[in-house]
Scaffold this active site. Structure first.
Site, short mmCIF file in Angstrom:
data_model
loop_
_atom_site.label_atom_id
_atom_site.label_comp_id
_atom_site.label_asym_id
_atom_site.label_seq_id
_atom_site.Cartn_x
_atom_site.Cartn_y
_atom_site.Cartn_z
N ALA A 374 0.84 -1.21 0.00
CA ALA A 374 0.00 0.00 0.00
C ALA A 374 0.87 1.25 0.00
O ALA A 374 0.57 2.24 -0.67
CB ALA A 374 -0.93 -0.01 1.21
N ALA A 375 1.94 1.20 0.78
CA ALA A 375 2.82 2.36 0.89
C ALA A 375 4.13 1.94 1.53
O ALA A 375 4.24 0.85 2.11
CB ALA A 375 2.16 3.47 1.70
N MET A 376 5.13 2.81 1.45
CA MET A 376 6.43 2.57 2.09
C MET A 376 6.94 3.89 2.65
O MET A 376 7.01 4.89 1.96
CB MET A 376 7.43 2.00 1.08
N GLU A 377 7.34 3.83 3.94
CA GLU A 377 7.64 5.03 4.71
C GLU A 377 9.06 5.53 4.59
O GLU A 377 9.66 5.99 5.55
CB GLU A 377 7.34 4.75 6.19
N HIS A 410 -0.62 6.12 9.04
CA HIS A 410 0.33 5.04 9.33
C HIS A 410 1.74 5.41 8.87
O HIS A 410 2.71 5.30 9.63
CB HIS A 410 -0.16 3.77 8.61
N GLU A 411 1.85 5.86 7.62
CA GLU A 411 3.18 6.14 7.06
C GLU A 411 3.84 7.34 7.71
O GLU A 411 5.06 7.35 7.91
CB GLU A 411 3.07 6.36 5.54
N HIS A 414 5.51 6.40 10.90
CA HIS A 414 6.78 5.70 10.69
C HIS A 414 7.97 6.66 10.62
O HIS A 414 9.11 6.22 10.80
CB HIS A 414 6.73 4.90 9.39
#
Length: 979
Positions: A374-377, A410-411, A414
């Site tokens: 979904a995503a990467m922080e 969420h991201e 992080h």
């Protein structure tokens, strides 16, 4: 200057000193030679000695070469702060023997002999043929004497290697041999002389590689703008893929600073973690961007991208520049504005909550068409798949907005938990993922207090969901050891995310918010720019408690929850022999109680927890203030407030604890009676909790099957969303069990009667309206069906979509299932033409609702081969076809036939792989289907063995439920419907 050519690669290169000593001398004539016998004898002995030494050297060289050839990667951690470095050494003692004849390149973990300090990385990116070349200079410190440099590379062609000493004898160090050991994805450089502790050295490596199509490492993606296909290249390094883009010490604890330079055609722009410090242009139309030096960080948080995107910008009060980059048409339409707006607010929220400033001068959000997650922080450059960050308010539903919001929340979390403070090793990945998942609800509550996320949605979406998984005998502790490289991907599962979040929430409630925040601040301040393990967190929480005079050993309490799999069921019953006393017992909750007999090695352990049980007593008009009881033993007796014959007990108030609660049957009847007469005496959270507990306790055989159905009879009076949501989740689970039984219509009639008595009521929220409408349409309510058909028909005839966004998914799905093939084609056409990301997702899922097997099969094949369908949606299409009663076997067969393709595409992204395996097997419930699953696993289990083990256990439980409980269930249902 060092010599680096083909001869060096073969291990036969000469050192600088030796090359300089080779001088061509003139030949002499015989008459000028004076022969001296002693000189000749001495010369002969010297020659003989030289021959022997040379033979020994060649033998050793061949032996070394064989060792290297037999091998041909490594994964793990070693120090940033000295204490973490020592911990890593102690945990990895076997590697300390690597200099004593061992081969450290064969180990999972890198040898702890070297520690990187800084990377200077320069890349040239060639988008026309999807390749790149690079040069990396790594400055590192020697911690223990060694001749070996072992670092990670994967899929890189190494061209040249030079090693320099910064000691008093500065200069190029002679390389004896270098080779790539593919099984552990490492590159090994053996030096002629030893590197000494506390000295600094540098290594310079040039390399080249492909920009991969696979969505890991440095990969490419594309999109269409004005009929033209455009390409971009972006990185995804977590957890172990930085090594695919540059040689590095690719383990979390090897933190260093980075300076990145990217050279590319001027028609593209480039991004990285830090702002551009300087930019230079060449006459040939190429540009080089030099990015500022990063703080100390792990390799898997480094990131860069080369693209043609445009952006929108916002600036926080503290001066942090936030930019959202996306396709030009998405930026122009304003699809990124929502995410940009909430990110600005979130940065300030987290700074205030943690009392720790955001560390970088900028934060970029990058929306890409395809991404494995979904995503990467990535620190300062967070990457999102478009569906999780672009929002069109005109067509996006509330549920889509909520999901997108939580991904962004969420991201951003992080940037503190993960980027700033990083887990020492992958066994404690929950330290970052659990916190980020927990703060999805805290942060979203800050943005939208009326959504009531932490006190309500957390229960059904996190707690109830993960307890289903963690109640399996095939579950695992939240902190799980990593024995091999494939284990690293597997630690990123719902146990790490959701159980981690649930345990953090339980601890926050035990400590109270002020102490919880103080402990977090101490933890972040102590370990910023470094690494931390779970004990570091527990120690800071314990210190915060002790400063307030509360002597609770958090480590002792939480180790039981993190190092043991599963969770307890706490049984509370009145003690008839003692006035106003209750007996409280705990045992390991497992759905398959036979597992304790079948697997005694696992379950003969004395599973016990230190449980913070909150307890209240109540009656028809009143509920007492909760008290907290610490339950540490298998069985305990406690005095509570006054209890009469009609007084009921209620445990785990607002479901803050990570456990289930059971009662004696009399207490269950009193609670059901209370819900029927005046449910509001019991909080909304506890009403939802009672429903979830009662269904799952019955499923595991702790309660008769009629008890949960009796409990939800009160729902016709329930006006809150959460209890309905908890009930609908349980009913859908039952429907999967029963939909192929002869008496399934009895169950459908029961659900429709429950829903029908409530449908005419005034809904307090759109969420509740949507929940009841979904149940009604799913189980065949005719009024709902007529409405859906009417709305779809109006859309087709007028070409104007008047369907409210919040119920479009329900209406689309119902319409496709009831209407003819032309409607399916209409929805497929709209999917192709729609430019709104959220709408495309809803349209695609609606196509899975058809009752035409040919169309479902066509959709499955199109989704796997069409570039229009993002990878995440391919998985969802297969799962949604499996949820369609008519498509369940089709999805399973398709999964089996296409397993090789699916596994090759998602093999490394095991999180998605596990989701797929679960989705296509959860409805299997006959002995024949169980055997078919087992047979498939025998030949195809491979890397996904844990996911298959869970699938087998779930299907076995389905088969067992039919044998033990199906008749009992239907007997009660007949009586209830007749009554």
């Amino acid at each position: 200057m060092g010599i680096e050519d083909a001869s060096m690669r073969n291990g036969r290169a000469l050192s600088d000193q030796w090359a300089d000593s080779v001088v061509v001398r003139p030949r002499t004539t015989e008459q000028h030679i004076t022969v001296n016998k002693r000189l000749v004898l001495g010369f002969a002995i010297s020659i003989l000695t030289l021959i022997i030494v040379t033979a020994i050297a060649i033998t050793l060289s061949v032996s070394f070469e064989r060792c290297a050839a037999e091998s041909s990667g490594a994964l793990a951690a070693n120090g940033s702060s000295n204490s973490k470095w020592k911990q890593s050494q102690n945990a990895n003692i076997s590697h300390r023997d690597s200099e004593d004849g061992q081969q450290p390149w064969r180990h999972l973990r890198l040898p702890a002999t070297l520690r990187p300090r800084h990377y200077d990385l320069r890349l040239s990116v060639y988008m026309e043929n999807f390749t790149f070349s690079g040069e990396v200079h790594i400055e590192f410190e020697c911690v223990h004497s060694t001749k070996l440099i072992v670092l990670h590379t994967d899929r890189l062609e190494v061209d040249k290697v030079l090693v320099y000493s910064d000691s008093k004898k500065a200069g190029v160090m002679r390389i004896q041999r270098r080779f790539h050991y593919q099984p552990k994805q490492v590159y090994v450089i053996a030096l002629h002389r030893e590197m000494k502790p506390l000295r600094t050295y540098k290594i310079n490596i040039t390399f080249h590689a492909h920009i991969e199509h696979e969505l890991l490492g440095f990969f490419r993606s594309s999109y269409v703008l004005n009929g033209e296909r455009r390409f971009l290249a972006v990185t995804q390094f977590s957890p172990t893929h930085a090594r695919k883009a540059f040689p590095c010490f690719d383990e979390p604890i090897y933190k260093a600073t980075f300076r990145v330079s990217l050279k590319h055609e001027s028609s593209y722009q480039s991004l990285s973690n830090m702002p551009v410090e300087a930019s230079t242009s060449d006459e040939d139309g190429w540009v080089t961007n030099h990015f500022s030096r990063t703080p100390r960080m792990s390799t898997y948080y480094l990131a860069w991208a080369v693209c043609n995107f445009t952006y929108r910008e916002a600036v926080t009060e503290s001066g942090v520049v936030i930019r959202l980059y996306a396709r030009p048409d998405a930026i122009q339409s304003g699809s990124g504005d929502y995410a940009l707006h909430i990110t600005k607010r979130l940065l300030q929220f987290y700074q205030d909550y943690f009392k720790v400033k955001y560390s970088l001068p900028k934060l970029d959000l990058l929306a890409v068409p395809k991404h494995p997650y979904a995503a990467m922080e990535n620190w300062g450059l967070s990457v999102f798949v478009e569906q999780k960050i672009l929002l069109d308010p005109d067509v996006s539903s509330f549920s889509y907005q909520m999901e997108l919001t939580m991904v962004v929340v969420h991201e951003i979390c992080h940037q503190w938990f993960g980027d700033l403070v990083t887990p020492v090793w992958w066994e404690d990945v929950w330290l970052k993922e659990g916190f980020a998942h927990y703060f999805e609800y805290i942060g979203t509550d800050f943005l939208f207090p009326k959504w009531n996320m932490e006190k309500q949605r957390f229960l059904t979406d996190v707690l109830h969901e993960v307890m289903l998984l963690d109640g399996l005998a095939s579950s695992h502790p939240i902190s799980q050891e990593v024995f091999q490289a494939t284990d690293i991907d597997r630690v990123f599962d719902w146990i790490a995310y959701k159980k981690g979040a649930a345990l953090i929430r339980m601890l926050a409630n035990v400590m109270g918010q002020p102490l919880f925040q103080r402990g977090l601040n101490d933890y972040l301040m102590t370990h910023m720019y470094g690494n931390a393990a779970r004990d570091d967190l527990w120690n800071k929480f314990s210190e915060a408690m002790q400063r307030e005079g509360k002597d609770i050993n958090i480590t002792q309490v939480m180790d039981r929850w993190t190092l043991q799999m599963g969770y307890p069921v706490v049984t509370i019953s009145k003690n008839d022999s003692l006035d106003n006393s209750v007996t409280i017992s705990q045992e390991h909750f497992v759905y398959d109680t036979d597992a304790k007999i079948q697997n005694p090695e696992l379950f003969n352990k004395s599973f016990q927890w230190q449980i913070p049980l909150t307890l209240a007593v109540g009656n028809s008009s009143h509920i007492s203030t909760e008290t907290i009881i610490w339950v540490s033993n298998k069985t305990e007796t406690h005095r509570v407030g006054h209890m009469g014959g009609e007084t009921w007990l209620l445990g785990n108030i607002n479901q803050t604890g990570y456990f289930r609660v059971n009662y004696d049957l009399h207490n269950w009847r009193l609670l059901i009676q209370q819900l029927m007469t005046n449910s509001t005496i019991i909080s909304v959270g506890n009403r939802a909790g009672l429903i979830d507990d009662v269904f799952n306790l019955a499923r595991a055989g702790y309660l008769p099957q009629n008890v949960p159905l009796q409990m939800i009879s009160y729902l016709s009076q329930e006006t809150e969303f959460l209890p309905w949501h908890a009930a609908s989740r349980a009913l859908y689970q039952l429907d999967k069990l029963l939909d192929r039984t002869e008496d399934h219509s009895l169950f459908s009639d029961y659900v429709l009667r429950l829903v029908g008595s409530f449908m005419q009521a005034a809904y307090q929220t759109e969420e509740l309206q949507r929940e009841v409408m979904m149940l009604a349409c799913s189980f065949g309510n005719k009024h709902c069906h007529r409405q859906a058909v009417s709305l779809i028909s109006d859309w087709i005839s007028s070409n104007k979509n008047r369907i409210p966004p919040n119920v479009r998914d329900i209406v689309y799905c119902t319409g496709v299932s009831l209407m003819d093939e032309d409607v399916w084609e209409f929805i497929w056409m709209k999917f192709h033409s729609s430019t709104a990301i959220s709408e495309k997702k809803v349209l695609l899922e609606a196509l899975t609702c058809s009752d035409n097997i040919f169309l479902l099969n066509r959709l499955l094949n199109l989704s796997l081969t069409s570039d229009l369908v993002p990878d995440q949606d391919v998985i969802d299409v297969i799962i949604h076809v499996g949820r369609n009663p008519l498509g369940r076997h089709l999805a399973w067969r398709y999964f089996c036939e296409k397993w090789d393709i699916l596994n090759s595409r998602y093999g490394e992204a095991l999180f998605m792989n596990s989701k797929l395996i679960s989705g296509v097997t959860e409805f299997l419930n006959t002995e024949a289907e169980l055997n078919e699953l087992k047979e498939f696993i025998l030949t195809n289990g491979g890397e996904s063995a844990p996911a298959f083990a869970r699938a087998v256990e779930i299907v076995q439980a389905n088969v067992k439920w039919h044998i033990l409980f199906q008749q009992q269930f239907y007997r009660w249902l007949r009586k209830a419907l007749d009554g």
